[in-house]
Design a protein around this motif. Structure first.
Motif, PDB file in Angstrom:
ATOM      1  N   VAL A  88       0.864  -1.182   0.000  1.00 20.87           N
ATOM      2  CA  VAL A  88       0.000   0.000   0.000  1.00 20.87           C
ATOM      3  C   VAL A  88       0.900   1.232   0.000  1.00 20.87           C
ATOM      4  CG1 VAL A  88      -1.828   1.249   1.198  1.00 20.87           C
ATOM      5  CG2 VAL A  88      -1.810  -1.265   1.217  1.00 20.87           C
ATOM      6  N   ASN A  89       0.685   2.127  -0.963  1.00 24.05           N
ATOM      7  CA  ASN A  89       1.567   3.280  -1.137  1.00 24.05           C
ATOM      8  C   ASN A  89       0.769   4.580  -1.249  1.00 24.05           C
ATOM      9  OD1 ASN A  89       2.856   0.828  -2.799  1.00 24.05           O
ATOM     10  ND2 ASN A  89       4.519   2.060  -1.993  1.00 24.05           N
ATOM     11  N   ALA A  90       1.217   5.608  -0.551  1.00 26.20           N
ATOM     12  CA  ALA A  90       0.708   6.959  -0.767  1.00 26.20           C
ATOM     13  C   ALA A  90       1.492   7.569  -1.919  1.00 26.20           C
ATOM     14  CB  ALA A  90       0.865   7.798   0.492  1.00 26.20           C
ATOM     15  N   VAL A  91       0.804   8.128  -2.904  1.00 28.77           N
ATOM     16  CA  VAL A  91       1.465   8.600  -4.125  1.00 28.77           C
ATOM     17  C   VAL A  91       0.932   9.975  -4.528  1.00 28.77           C
ATOM     18  CG1 VAL A  91       1.896   6.257  -4.985  1.00 28.77           C
ATOM     19  CG2 VAL A  91      -0.242   7.423  -5.596  1.00 28.77           C
ATOM     20  N   GLY A  92       1.690  10.608  -5.421  1.00 28.47           N
ATOM     21  CA  GLY A  92       1.238  11.849  -6.035  1.00 28.47           C
ATOM     22  C   GLY A  92       0.716  11.567  -7.433  1.00 28.47           C
ATOM     23  N   GLY A  93      -0.305  12.292  -7.831  1.00 30.86           N
ATOM     24  CA  GLY A  93      -0.922  12.058  -9.139  1.00 30.86           C
ATOM     25  C   GLY A  93      -0.309  12.937 -10.215  1.00 30.86           C
ATOM     26  N   ILE A  94       0.167  12.316 -11.292  1.00 30.61           N
ATOM     27  CA  ILE A  94       0.654  13.032 -12.470  1.00 30.61           C
ATOM     28  C   ILE A  94      -0.402  13.017 -13.562  1.00 30.61           C
ATOM     29  CG2 ILE A  94       2.436  13.097 -14.269  1.00 30.61           C
ATOM     30  CD1 ILE A  94       4.362  11.777 -12.293  1.00 30.61           C
ATOM     31  N   HIS A  95      -0.986  11.869 -13.815  1.00 30.12           N
ATOM     32  CA  HIS A  95      -2.050  11.734 -14.821  1.00 30.12           C
ATOM     33  C   HIS A  95      -3.257  12.578 -14.400  1.00 30.12           C
ATOM     34  CE1 HIS A  95      -5.181   9.869 -17.281  1.00 30.12           C
ATOM     35  NE2 HIS A  95      -4.218   9.326 -18.018  1.00 30.12           N
ATOM     36  N   PRO A  96      -3.899  13.255 -15.344  1.00 28.36           N
ATOM     37  CA  PRO A  96      -5.032  14.132 -14.981  1.00 28.36           C
ATOM     38  C   PRO A  96      -6.181  13.408 -14.315  1.00 28.36           C
ATOM     39  CG  PRO A  96      -4.828  13.896 -17.381  1.00 28.36           C
ATOM     40  CD  PRO A  96      -3.574  13.347 -16.794  1.00 28.36           C
ATOM     41  N   ASP A  97      -6.328  12.108 -14.555  1.00 28.77           N
ATOM     42  CA  ASP A  97      -7.420  11.358 -13.936  1.00 28.77           C
ATOM     43  C   ASP A  97      -7.073  10.863 -12.536  1.00 28.77           C
ATOM     44  OD1 ASP A  97      -8.913  11.711 -16.217  1.00 28.77           O
ATOM     45  OD2 ASP A  97      -8.478   9.718 -17.043  1.00 28.77           O
ATOM     46  N   MET A  98      -5.856  11.141 -12.074  1.00 27.53           N
ATOM     47  CA  MET A  98      -5.417  10.633 -10.774  1.00 27.53           C
ATOM     48  C   MET A  98      -5.274  11.789  -9.789  1.00 27.53           C
ATOM     49  SD  MET A  98      -2.703   7.693 -11.974  1.00 27.53           S
ATOM     50  CE  MET A  98      -3.255   6.387 -13.109  1.00 27.53           C
ATOM     51  N   GLY A  99      -6.429  12.262  -9.318  1.00 29.80           N
ATOM     52  CA  GLY A  99      -6.460  13.351  -8.357  1.00 29.80           C
ATOM     53  C   GLY A  99      -6.475  12.839  -6.934  1.00 29.80           C
ATOM     54  N   PRO A 100      -6.457  13.738  -5.948  1.00 29.12           N
ATOM     55  CA  PRO A 100      -6.449  13.345  -4.545  1.00 29.12           C
ATOM     56  C   PRO A 100      -7.589  12.401  -4.186  1.00 29.12           C
ATOM     57  CG  PRO A 100      -5.969  15.675  -4.754  1.00 29.12           C
ATOM     58  CD  PRO A 100      -6.355  15.205  -6.123  1.00 29.12           C
ATOM     59  N   ALA A 101      -7.258  11.379  -3.404  1.00 31.13           N
ATOM     60  CA  ALA A 101      -8.161  10.327  -2.925  1.00 31.13           C
ATOM     61  C   ALA A 101      -8.451   9.268  -3.973  1.00 31.13           C
ATOM     62  CB  ALA A 101      -9.466  10.897  -2.382  1.00 31.13           C
ATOM     63  N   CYS A 102      -7.865   9.374  -5.174  1.00 30.87           N
ATOM     64  CA  CYS A 102      -8.034   8.339  -6.195  1.00 30.87           C
ATOM     65  C   CYS A 102      -7.216   7.103  -5.822  1.00 30.87           C
ATOM     66  CB  CYS A 102      -7.584   8.862  -7.552  1.00 30.87           C
ATOM     67  SG  CYS A 102      -7.645   7.638  -8.898  1.00 30.87           S
ATOM     68  N   VAL A 103      -7.804   5.930  -5.966  1.00 29.37           N
ATOM     69  CA  VAL A 103      -7.101   4.662  -5.755  1.00 29.37           C
ATOM     70  C   VAL A 103      -6.544   4.186  -7.095  1.00 29.37           C
ATOM     71  CG1 VAL A 103      -7.340   2.245  -5.063  1.00 29.37           C
ATOM     72  CG2 VAL A 103      -8.528   4.041  -3.778  1.00 29.37           C
ATOM     73  N   VAL A 104      -5.284   3.770  -7.107  1.00 32.32           N
ATOM     74  CA  VAL A 104      -4.616   3.347  -8.339  1.00 32.32           C
ATOM     75  C   VAL A 104      -4.001   1.968  -8.146  1.00 32.32           C
ATOM     76  CG1 VAL A 104      -2.922   3.954 -10.105  1.00 32.32           C
ATOM     77  CG2 VAL A 104      -4.058   5.767  -8.808  1.00 32.32           C
ATOM     78  N   ILE A 105      -4.197   1.114  -9.148  1.00 27.68           N
ATOM     79  CA  ILE A 105      -3.577  -0.211  -9.165  1.00 27.68           C
ATOM     80  C   ILE A 105      -2.679  -0.253 -10.398  1.00 27.68           C
ATOM     81  CG2 ILE A 105      -3.994  -2.717  -9.170  1.00 27.68           C
ATOM     82  CD1 ILE A 105      -6.849  -2.041  -8.097  1.00 27.68           C
ATOM     83  N   PRO A 106      -1.433   0.241 -10.272  1.00 31.83           N
ATOM     84  CA  PRO A 106      -0.576   0.422 -11.442  1.00 31.83           C
ATOM     85  C   PRO A 106      -0.097  -0.904 -12.032  1.00 31.83           C
ATOM     86  CG  PRO A 106       0.655   0.854  -9.447  1.00 31.83           C
ATOM     87  CD  PRO A 106      -0.768   0.649  -9.032  1.00 31.83           C
ATOM     88  N   GLU A 107       0.419  -0.803 -13.260  1.00 27.00           N
ATOM     89  CA  GLU A 107       0.887  -2.001 -13.948  1.00 27.00           C
ATOM     90  C   GLU A 107       2.376  -1.978 -14.262  1.00 27.00           C
ATOM     91  OE1 GLU A 107      -1.395  -2.234 -17.557  1.00 27.00           O
ATOM     92  OE2 GLU A 107      -1.330  -0.058 -17.823  1.00 27.00           O
ATOM     93  N   GLN A 108       3.019  -0.809 -14.146  1.00 27.42           N
ATOM     94  CA  GLN A 108       4.441  -0.701 -14.438  1.00 27.42           C
ATOM     95  C   GLN A 108       5.121   0.252 -13.463  1.00 27.42           C
ATOM     96  OE1 GLN A 108       6.801  -2.029 -16.286  1.00 27.42           O
ATOM     97  NE2 GLN A 108       5.519  -3.524 -17.330  1.00 27.42           N
ATOM     98  N   ILE A 109       6.458   0.229 -13.470  1.00 26.52           N
ATOM     99  CA  ILE A 109       7.220   1.084 -12.564  1.00 26.52           C
ATOM    100  C   ILE A 109       8.511   1.531 -13.241  1.00 26.52           C
ATOM    101  CG2 ILE A 109       8.525  -0.784 -11.440  1.00 26.52           C
ATOM    102  CD1 ILE A 109       7.941   0.713  -8.763  1.00 26.52           C
ATOM    103  N   ILE A 110       8.945   2.744 -12.933  1.00 28.91           N
ATOM    104  CA  ILE A 110      10.255   3.245 -13.339  1.00 28.91           C
ATOM    105  C   ILE A 110      10.988   3.656 -12.069  1.00 28.91           C
ATOM    106  CG2 ILE A 110      11.539   4.999 -14.626  1.00 28.91           C
ATOM    107  CD1 ILE A 110       9.216   5.188 -16.579  1.00 28.91           C
ATOM    108  N   ALA A 230      -5.890  15.266   4.401  1.00 39.05           N
ATOM    109  CA  ALA A 230      -7.308  15.245   4.024  1.00 39.05           C
ATOM    110  C   ALA A 230      -7.571  14.165   2.974  1.00 39.05           C
ATOM    111  CB  ALA A 230      -7.721  16.616   3.488  1.00 39.05           C
ATOM    112  N   ALA A 231      -6.657  14.012   2.001  1.00 38.40           N
ATOM    113  CA  ALA A 231      -6.827  12.989   0.967  1.00 38.40           C
ATOM    114  C   ALA A 231      -6.713  11.596   1.559  1.00 38.40           C
ATOM    115  CB  ALA A 231      -5.788  13.192  -0.135  1.00 38.40           C
ATOM    116  N   ILE A 232      -5.805  11.425   2.522  1.00 36.15           N
ATOM    117  CA  ILE A 232      -5.675  10.125   3.188  1.00 36.15           C
ATOM    118  C   ILE A 232      -6.967   9.775   3.913  1.00 36.15           C
ATOM    119  CG2 ILE A 232      -4.530   8.928   5.093  1.00 36.15           C
ATOM    120  CD1 ILE A 232      -1.943  10.329   4.266  1.00 36.15           C
ATOM    121  N   GLU A 233      -7.503  10.741   4.646  1.00 38.12           N
ATOM    122  CA  GLU A 233      -8.743  10.493   5.392  1.00 38.12           C
ATOM    123  C   GLU A 233      -9.895  10.153   4.452  1.00 38.12           C
ATOM    124  OE1 GLU A 233     -11.662  12.713   8.652  1.00 38.12           O
ATOM    125  OE2 GLU A 233      -9.752  13.625   8.073  1.00 38.12           O
TER     126      GLU A 233
END
Length: 260
Positions: A88-110, A230-233
């Motif tokens: 479980v990771n807290a992350v910052g959103g770069i993609h426009p659809d990934m705003g605060p409180a969005c849950v992401v299940i990524p498929e790749q990593i750099i 606030a986003a975590i909560e």
């Protein structure tokens, strides 16, 4: 197979130092050849599934991303019989659809980290070992998490490239622009070498990310801890729901061959 050896491992990050729905059956302080893990191993059941929980930054939250003993954490879980790990990771959103409180299940990593102890294969070796890391996140595990999110009507993004940075500082706007050009959709500080170490031991590993802020330069204001908290909560309830609903499916992966 014993109950412990059929357990799913959960590594909690920022905002998830404990798991409220976990029915605790025990806790152990352990050592590994690479030292002590970040926290004790908390054993229990989540929705009936045996679980081993580890707090990545310690409890209380005190270990910065670049000082986490990733090797000890992964080896401790492996020695406890865990073969499927949810990070479980807290992350910052770069993609426009990934705003605060969005849950992401990524498929790749750099990997942009440096200087971290990132492999078990070093020192007095009999031979050099290279692992296939083409797909860093286990597909079967990702499918289980996405099905759980859909079933529980938790809004999520089932795609994305995670850019792992060194920390503990946040990134500059120019760094985020570079990462975006590289194809990154989200940014965090703990995705590597955790995923690679799990792969070295043949474990299934999946990232469950919670966006806690827009990445640097992606909003019209500076990033504040108040915004992150606030986003975590707001979003952590969705993370917990996905974990709870996915336990049976993740447990069923134990019967399948481990990824090669």
């Amino acid at each position: 197979m014993s109950e412990t050896s059929s357990a799913v491992g959960i590594i909690g990050g920022t905002g998830l130092t404990t798991l409220s729905g976990l029915k605790i059956t025990g806790a152990r302080t352990v050592e590994t050849p690479w030292g002590a893990p970040s926290s004790e191993l908390t054993e229990g059941r989540l929705d009936g599934q045996p679980v081993v929980f580890l707090s990545r930054h310690g409890n209380p939250h005190r270990i910065p991303p670049h000082e986490v003993n990733y090797r000890a954490n992964i080896k401790a879980l492996y020695d406890a019989g865990v073969r499927t790990v949810i990070g479980v990771n807290a992350v910052g959103g770069i993609h426009p659809d990934m705003g605060p409180a969005c849950v992401v299940i990524p498929e790749q990593i750099i990997d942009y980290t440096w200087g971290r102890a990132g492999t078990f294969f070093e020192g007095d070796l009999e031979r050099v070992t290279h692992i296939d890391f083409t797909w860093p996140y286990d597909k079967a595990g990702r499918d289980v998490l996405m099905q759980a999110a859909t079933a529980h009507e938790v809004s999520f993004a089932g795609f994305g490239v995670y850019g792992a940075t060194q920390g503990p500082r946040l990134e500059t706007a120019a760094e985020i622009r570079r990462m975006e050009r590289d194809g990154c959709d989200l940014v965090g500080m703990t995705g590597m070498p955790e995923a690679a170490l799990a792969a070295e031991l043949g474990m299934r590993y999946v990232c469950l990310g919670l966006v806690v802020n827009r990445a640097a330069g992606k909003s019209d204001h500076v990033i504040t801890m108040e915004e992150i908290e606030a986003a975590i909560e707001q979003g952590m309830s969705g993370v917990r729901q996905i974990l709870e609903v996915s336990m049976a499916g993740l447990g069923a992966l134990m019967a399948l061959p481990q990824p090669s």
